[in-house]
Scaffold this active site. Structure first.
Site, short mmCIF file in Angstrom:
data_model
loop_
_atom_site.label_atom_id
_atom_site.label_comp_id
_atom_site.label_asym_id
_atom_site.label_seq_id
_atom_site.Cartn_x
_atom_site.Cartn_y
_atom_site.Cartn_z
N ARG A 41 0.82 -1.22 0.00
CA ARG A 41 0.00 0.00 0.00
C ARG A 41 0.85 1.26 0.00
O ARG A 41 0.49 2.26 -0.63
CB ARG A 41 -0.94 -0.01 1.21
N ASP A 141 -14.94 9.68 8.84
CA ASP A 141 -13.88 8.71 8.59
C ASP A 141 -12.54 9.39 8.81
O ASP A 141 -12.43 10.62 8.73
CB ASP A 141 -13.96 8.15 7.16
#
Length: 271
Positions: A41, A141
Site C-alpha cells: 500500500r 472517517d
C-alpha cells in the site's frame, strides 16, 4: 535505456517505525503478518512522490510529519464496504425508528463511513420508514480520500446492483456519456447527510449533542482492547439513555465495562 526504479523490500526497522506511528495516530494494530500489506500500500504513495526506497520515505516522513501523516493513514486504512452490508442491521434500524423514535427528530452517526455506502443506506431506510419527523446523519472517517468519494456519491454500477430496483430508480441517477457505467446518488438523499473528517482516537471529537443511533461497523476489529475501550466509552457518552450502537457482525463489547444491553447480533442499547 528505460528509467526503471527498483524498490527494495520494507525492512523490519522501517516497518516497526511505521506501524508504531500508525498505532499512535489511528489505533490500528499491525502484526508482523501485515508487513507485506504495508509494503504494497505504501508503494503506491512512494511512486506518486518519486521516492525509491522505504528508508527514504521514512526519512521524508520524519522531516515532514504534519504534512505527510494524513497521506500515510490514507494508504493504510482498509475501506471495504457496500450498500446495505450486513443487511439484518437495516431491518433492525427500521424497526427501532418506527416503533421507538417515530415521535422525534433523529440524529445518526455513521463512524468509519468509508466511501459513504453505509450512510446512504441508512438515509434510504429512514426515508422508507414510517415516521414524519426530520433526521440528520453525520458520516465520519479518518481517511480524507474516501470522504471525497462519499461526498460525490458516484459509484460503479456494479456497486448498486444489490439494491432493490425500485429503490435504485428512486434514489439514484444512471450515468450517461462520460459517466456511463456509474450511478449517482440523487441530491435529495444527500441533503440530510454531512461528511466530516474525524479520527476516533482524538481526545475530543468536538461534536455537539447526542446521537440516537451510532453505527461503527467493522472498525473495532483493527483496534486492540485498550483502544476499543476508549472509543466505545466515547460512543457511550454520545448516546442518550436508550440510544443504540451498531457494531460489525464480527465485533462485540464483551469484556468492555460499559452498561450496554444486548439487543441483537452486534446491536446494543445504552441503559
Amino acid at each position: 535505456m528505460n528509467n526503471i526504479i527498483s524498490y527494495q523490500q520494507l525492512n523490519q526497522r522501517d516497518f516497526d517505525y511505521l506501524r508504531n506511528i500508525i498505532y499512535d495516530e489511528a489505533g490500528i494494530k499491525l502484526s508482523d503478518m501485515k508487513k507485506a500489506l504495508v509494503q504494497s500500500r505504501l508503494l503506491r504513495r512512494m511512486r506518486e512522490m518519486g521516492i525509491s526506497s522505504y528508508d527514504e520515505y521514512c526519512n521524508y516522513l520524519r522531516e515532514n510529519y504534519d504534512e505527510e501523516i494524513e497521506n500515510l493513514i490514507n494508504c493504510i486504512t482498509t475501506n471495504k464496504t457496500e450498500f446495505f452490508r450486513e443487511s439484518e442491521h437495516f431491518s433492525i434500524l427500521q424497526k427501532i425508528v418506527e416503533q421507538e423514535l417515530s415521535h422525534k427528530n433523529i440524529a445518526v452517526w455513521s463512524a468509519g463511513c468509508s466511501t459513504g455506502e453505509e450512510a446512504y443506506s441508512i438515509a434510504i431506510v429512514l426515508l422508507e420508514s414510517k415516521f414524519n419527523k426530520n433526521f440528520k446523519i453525520l458520516a465520519t472517517d479518518i481517511d480524507s480520500k474516501v470522504l471525497e468519494i462519499a461526498r460525490m456519491g458516484v459509484y460503479p454500477i456494479d456497486a448498486v446492483q444489490t439494491i432493490d430496483i425500485n429503490m435504485l430508480k428512486k434514489y439514484f441517477l444512471k450515468g450517461k456519456e462520460q459517466y456511463a457505467g456509474y450511478a449517482k446518488v440523487k441530491d435529495f438523499l444527500k441533503k440530510n447527510i454531512s461528511f466530516q473528517h474525524i479520527n476516533l482516537l482524538d481526545n475530543n471529537y468536538r461534536l455537539r449533542g447526542y446521537f440516537d443511533i451510532i453505527f461503527c461497523r467493522n472498525v473495532m476489529i483493527y483496534f486492540d482492547k485498550e483502544v476499543q475501550s476508549k472509543v466505545l466509552k466515547k460512543f457511550y457518552d454520545y448516546l442518550p439513555k436508550g440510544g443504540y450502537l451498531f457494531l460489525g457482525y464480527a465485533e462485540s463489547i464483551v469484556n468492555i465495562n460499559l452498561p450496554f444491553h444486548y439487543v441483537a447480533h452486534s446491536v446494543y442499547q445504552k441503559r
